[in-house]
Write a protein that holds these residues in place. Structure first.
Motif: not given
Length: 240
Positions: A22, A24-26, A31, A33, A39, A62, A70
């Motif tokens: 997975v 992930q980053r801003e 956020d 993913k 996730s 996601d 979300y």
């Protein structure tokens, strides 16, 4: 939203490093993913993107906001082989705690089959957390059936360290199924699970059953692996 999301899924699958990872980053105020496994599970696991098959290409994304909003998509099968069909699960929801003892979640998920559009279905769900105990409800709307599920996980109250969760579902079929004694248009099933960790192993004792029995079980198509009463002991250990 469908086309760009499918592009991102495809880009992930093209990466040789995508195996069971997975990323992930801003992304602005969100956020992000991106991974090859779901996730997120909605309403405390009561509703979740379809689990990927071992022989299919899969992936998804996601996006979540600090406000509690979300949304995302997950494709458990990209339909790249003759034995599989393209499936895209899209979801939108809102999850937020009131305080440290109370929280809630609301949302919906759409299961789409672009090459088999009449099979599209939806599920609406809600969840409530009270003092660590979780309660959920989902209403499924398939082309040929309606499923209504209640779920309770009493994780906030564990006498002797034993967890207890229960699930009850009613199934309303669009067309009656013929059996020896006539026809069946509706049935229900349920399960009760006791859980306890032991020496790094998660032990589960599960009892499941349904309102059908005997020859009527030929009409069963519910959540349980078996129509009649079944007692299962499961042991699972994570190595990473």
């Amino acid at each position: 939203m469908l086309k760009p999301c499918i592009f991102l899924v495809s880009a992930l699958l093209a990466s040789p490093l995508a195996e069971a990872q997975v990323f992930q980053r801003e992304w602005g105020d969100f956020d992000l993913k991106l991974g090859t496994t779901p996730s997120r599970s909605m309403a405390h696991g009561l509703v979740q993107p379809t689990s990927p098959g071992s022989n299919s290409f899969h992936g998804g994304l996601d996006l979540s906001h600090a406000s509690g909003l979300y949304f995302g998509q997950f494709s458990p099968s990209m339909g790249l082989s003759p034995a599989s069909k393209l499936e895209v699960d899209s979801y939108l929801g809102f999850k937020r705690p009131f305080d440290q003892t109370l929280g809630y979640e609301l949302g919906m998920i759409q299961y789409s089959y672009p090459k088999l559009s009449p099979l599209d279905s939806q599920a609406f769900y809600g969840g409530l957390t009270v003092l660590g105990n979780r309660f959920g409800v989902s209403l499924g709307n398939d082309p040929d059936r309606r499923d209504s599920t209640l779920f309770a996980d009493l994780g906030g109250t564990q006498p002797f360290g034993i967890g207890l969760s229960m699930q009850y579902t009613t199934h309303q079929l669009g067309s009656p199924v013929s059996v020896e004694d006539g026809s069946i248009r509706s049935f229900s099933d349920w399960s009760v699970k006791f859980s306890r960790p032991w020496q790094g192993i998660d032990l589960d004792l599960i009892y499941s059953d349904s309102s059908l029995s005997g020859s009527n079980c030929s009409a069963y198509s519910g959540h349980n692996s078996q129509c009649d009463g079944l007692l299962t002991l499961k042991a699972e250990r994570s190595f990473y």
